[in-house]
Design a protein around this motif. Structure first.
Motif, short mmCIF file in Angstrom:
data_model
loop_
_atom_site.label_atom_id
_atom_site.label_comp_id
_atom_site.label_asym_id
_atom_site.label_seq_id
_atom_site.Cartn_x
_atom_site.Cartn_y
_atom_site.Cartn_z
N GLY A 62 4.25 4.83 10.15
CA GLY A 62 4.77 4.01 10.67
C GLY A 62 4.36 3.34 11.82
O GLY A 62 4.92 2.41 12.49
N SER A 63 3.03 3.75 12.38
CA SER A 63 2.62 3.00 13.45
C SER A 63 1.85 2.10 13.25
O SER A 63 1.27 1.11 14.11
N VAL A 112 0.86 -1.27 0.22
CA VAL A 112 -0.02 -0.17 0.09
C VAL A 112 0.71 1.35 0.05
O VAL A 112 0.75 2.34 -0.89
N LYS A 113 2.00 1.39 0.71
CA LYS A 113 2.83 2.56 0.97
C LYS A 113 3.41 2.63 -0.33
O LYS A 113 3.57 3.93 -0.83
N LYS A 114 4.06 1.65 -0.96
CA LYS A 114 4.77 1.87 -2.19
C LYS A 114 3.83 2.57 -3.37
O LYS A 114 4.07 3.17 -4.20
N PRO A 140 -10.14 -3.39 5.43
CA PRO A 140 -10.22 -2.15 5.82
C PRO A 140 -8.27 -1.95 5.84
O PRO A 140 -7.57 -2.74 6.27
N VAL A 141 -8.03 -0.37 5.66
CA VAL A 141 -6.60 -0.07 5.61
C VAL A 141 -6.43 1.17 6.34
O VAL A 141 -7.25 2.14 6.02
N ASP A 142 -5.55 1.05 7.34
CA ASP A 142 -5.20 2.16 8.10
C ASP A 142 -4.03 3.01 7.36
O ASP A 142 -3.14 2.96 7.80
N VAL A 143 -4.55 3.95 6.68
CA VAL A 143 -3.68 4.71 5.46
C VAL A 143 -2.71 5.61 6.45
O VAL A 143 -1.54 5.55 6.48
#
Length: 826
Positions: A483-484, A440-442, A474-477
């Motif tokens: 970074g948490s 997701v981050k990439k 669900p995604v905690d963007v």
């Protein structure tokens, strides 16, 4: 006369000694033109027949032209035939409107449709299109291009005749024969020119040498031979000898087998195999394009493959023909259809040893979106069908058979390495799933990050399982970016949705109406005040009230458990200069607020009325007060002149919406009673202006009385001059206009019109006064005034609209006519 002579000549040719199977070197257009020119020169039918017979015109060709004439395809002029090659014209669907014959359809000339020469077909008109039909009236269906055999129409193409070019240098391998013309030029010490046509026995005669045989020699050998022979009578020293070919002979060849019109054809000696096939009408449905044979003296000298010419441009097998050659078109060996994702899906003629690879080459190979690893072959196996899947490695070894259907499928619309991100990012879209982009981050980094309005507490990841069902994760963007929270691994075909705070929040709109320049609905914005909203909507109109602006607000209680009696909250404000709220500045609006700017009760625009006729100062006047009366306006206009007739003054008024509605209701009643046909024929329409009956004399005598009516905008007061006549109309012996005499009653004036007619309804007569009043005459002593009209209705069971129009000709508006109807039907 010329037209009928052509028809008679064609008929005569059919009866004469024309060859039956020989083919003319003349096209149909040339035959018609030859007959026309011969007619102009005064040639007889017998003479024309002999000349055309010598040129090779056949009885079959004359019969075909006669049928074309009978069907209307050949008229007095032959522009259609002159402008097209006739043989090719027989191969196209040609429509010509038969306007002279007065037909409603179109005629189509004999056409080559792939099955043979059709008789004169026709076209039926259906809607906005013309449907081609055969001689039995059945529609001719256009063949699907995919069902056509590749290359079969090459010999029915009017733009590709393969006609030989006779204006080129004679090929050195051309073999001479009877009918060829030899030209021998001698110059130098001696000069001479000899032109000789090779006789039927193959010789020419040269003075001093006698007969010399040239039959069967090619041009090169004939030149050397003639030079050698001529050197016997012309010394070589100082003389030059040149041998050339003049007019070439015509040859006859036979075209047999699966062609449209098999037979014997007379053509130029330069003609090729393709030109002979074109003259024969092309190949039939059963004919082969791949193994056309040319037989000469009982031996096969060429095997022609048309596909080699079409696809490779090879012309070596399209040999020049010779006298007596026989072209044989056998039946095809195999027809295979290729469909689906190839560049040229259609049917192809295949030879017995050809494979899938060859078929794909003929079809232009695969289309860009084709699945290229295999094809599907449907084959007839005895009494049923079978299916074979041919892999790519076997394309070159799998031989096709007659009736096979080869299908190339398209590639799947599924992706092998696809990711997608949508929503509140700078670059939403589709991205490659790889080792470089697999979390997701990439993916967010590749999309240039989040927009400012992104809702980062919870995003949604849509994932497709192996069984093609979907799940949502669900995604905690926010946690991933800070970074948490752990980054989420992605899979192929994942879709990440980053919502916007606007997407999940119902912000609503705000609405404004009333005396504002741009009323309507506007998007809500935080901290929007009432002043801001008024400015956004363009500001106030001149008519706006500064002391009354209302705001209606929805009642919202998301945690309420009982129904509320309150429908909305209402606030009232005043505005000062600069759109400052009077009393509570900075009133902040909320979503779905509605603002109403009221109209000032003290605002009023000018209301114009008009006075014309016999007043001192006629023209337009603006009313001073809402209740200004008739007498006030006349006084402002300077009063009535000495010539004015106050009893005849009338007022015309513009109808308001309520009055128009009432008149429309009356008109609807009349239409129902009298019928739509009658009212429509009379073009009866609503009139926005009607007459108001007034008594100006009484109004001026007693201002403020009931006769002194209140005026309104658009009123027009007309004060006429004195009129000293009375009009008598309707059911009288002779409608008339007579001089007014003071003291005379209605009976006197009726006598001036000859009295009542036979159908007069005496008890219903009425008087129309100049001021617009309409009154029923109840007694003979009813007062008659100057300028009035006495109307006597007809004595009928029911008044028709036509009768009403007959005795209300002086009524100027629908409103007065309706009033007249009301009096008549009481």
């Amino acid at each position: 006369m010329r037209k009928h002579f052509i028809y008679a000549a064609l008929t005569f040719f059919m009866m004469g000694a024309l060859p039956i199977m020989a083919q003319s070197g003349m096209t149909d257009s040339q035959v018609i033109q030859y007959v026309q020119e011969g007619t102009k020169q005064g040639k007889s039918q017998q003479q024309l027949m002999m000349e055309l017979s010598a040129k090779g015109v056949t009885r079959q060709q004359a019969e075909r032209l006669k049928k074309m004439y009978e069907s209307g395809q050949i008229g007095a002029g032959t522009e259609e035939l002159r402008n097209t090659n006739s043989d090719s014209r027989l191969r196209k669907e040609y429509l010509r409107k038969d306007t002279k014959a007065g037909k409603n359809g179109y005629n189509m000339g004999g056409s080559m449709n792939g099955y043979g020469i059709m008789p004169a077909d026709s076209a039926m008109y259906a809607g906005d299109t013309y449907i081609l039909v055969d001689e039995y009236g059945k529609p001719i269906k256009k063949e699907n291009p995919e069902d056509q055999v590749f290359g079969r129409n090459i010999f029915t193409n009017e733009n590709l005749t393969f006609e030989p070019d006779v204006n080129v240098a004679t090929p050195q391998d051309y073999r001479l024969g009877p009918g060829d013309e030899i030209i021998i030029d001698i110059w130098g010490a001696s000069e001479n020119s000899i032109r000789q046509e090779i006789s039927p026995d193959g010789t020419i005669t040269i003075p001093g040498l006698g007969m010399i045989s040239l039959n069967g020699m090619n041009i090169a050998d004939a030149k050397e031979y003639l030079k050698s022979e001529l050197s016997r009578i012309y010394a070589n020293e100082g003389n030059q000898i040149q041998v050339t070919l003049g007019n070439t002979r015509s040859i006859r060849v036979n075209v047999m087998g699966e062609v449209m019109v098999p037979g014997t054809y007379t053509m130029s000696a330069f003609a090729s195999v393709f030109h002979a096939l074109y003259n024969a009408g092309g190949i039939t449905e059963l004919g082969s394009l791949r193994d056309i044979r040319v037989a000469r003296n009982g031996k096969t000298v060429a095997n022609v493959d048309v596909y080699e010419y079409i696809l490779q441009g090879k012309t070596d097998t399209n040999i020049s023909l010779q006298e007596g050659d026989v072209i044989i078109v056998p039946t095809y060996e195999a027809i295979v259809k290729v469909e689906g994702k190839v560049k040229r899906p259609m049917k192809y003629e295949m030879k017995g040893d050809e494979t899938i690879s060859t078929l794909l080459k003929y079809a232009g190979f695969f289309a860009s979106n084709a699945y290229k690893n295999s094809v599907r072959v449907v084959r007839q196996e005895g009494r049923q069908l079978s299916v074979a899947t041919v892999e790519r490695d076997n394309f070159g070894s799998f031989k096709v058979m007659d009736g096979d259907v080869v299908s190339a499928d398209s590639i799947s619309n599924r992706y092998s390495n696809r990711l997608e991100i949508v929503g509140a990012v700078y670059r939403p879209g589709v991205y490659e799933f790889s080792d470089r982009i697999n979390t997701v981050k990439k993916l967010l980094t590749q999309a240039d990050g989040l927009l400012g309005d992104a809702f980062t507490n919870r995003a949604v990841l849509y994932r497709q399982r192996e069984n093609l069902t979907s799940e949502v994760l669900p995604v905690d963007v926010k946690g991933i970016m800070e970074g948490s929270a752990a980054d989420v691994e992605l899979r192929n075909n994942d879709l990440l949705y980053i919502p916007s705070i606007h997407d999940i929040k119902d912000e609503g709109d705000v609405y404004i109406s009333g005396e504002i320049k741009n009323p309507g609905t506007y998007p809500y914005a935080d901290n929007m005040t009432l002043e801001d909203f008024v400015i956004t909507a363009g500001g106030l109109k001149e008519t706006a009230s500064l002391v009354r602006v209302d705001v209606a607000r929805r009642v919202k209680d998301n945690k309420g458990t009982e129904a509320s009696e309150t429908v909305s909250q209402n606030f009232t404000f005043g505005l000062k200069d600069g759109f400052i709220v009077d009393g509570e500045p900075g009133f902040v609006l909320e979503p779905y607020d509605q603002v109403f700017v009221r109209k000032s009760p003290s605002y009023s625009v000018q209301k114009i009325v008009t006075v014309k006729g016999e007043v001192l100062f006629e023209g337009e006047y603006s009313l001073n007060r809402k209740n200004e009366r008739l007498s006030n306006l006349i006084e402002r206009a300077g009063g009535i002149t000495a010539f004015g007739y106050t009893k005849g003054a009338k007022l015309t008024r513009v109808a308001n919406e309520d009055e128009k509605k009432r008149m429309a209701d009356v008109l609807d009643i009349m239409r129902r009673e009298l019928g739509e046909g009658l009212t429509d024929s009379l073009k009866l329409e609503l009139d926005s202006v009607f007459t108001v009956g007034i008594d100006l004399e009484a109004a001026l005598a007693k201002p403020g009385s009931s006769a002194d009516i209140v005026l309104r905008e658009g009123d027009v007061i007309s004060v006429p001059e004195m009129t000293s006549t009375v009009k008598i109309n309707g059911a009288v012996m002779m409608p008339n206009t007579v001089t007014y005499l003071d003291g005379k009653n209605v009976g006197y004036y009726l006598n001036q019109a000859g009295g009542y007619s036979q159908n007069a309804k005496k008890s219903k007569k009425f008087i129309i006064y100049m001021n617009g009043h309409v009154e029923k005459v109840k007694a003979r002593s009813k007062k008659v005034e100057p300028g009035c009209e006495i109307v006597v209705p007809n004595k009928v069971k029911k008044n028709t609209f036509g009768n009403i129009m007959g005795y209300t000709t002086s009524i100027a508006s629908l409103a007065m006519m309706v009033a007249s109807i009301a009096n008549l039907v009481k």
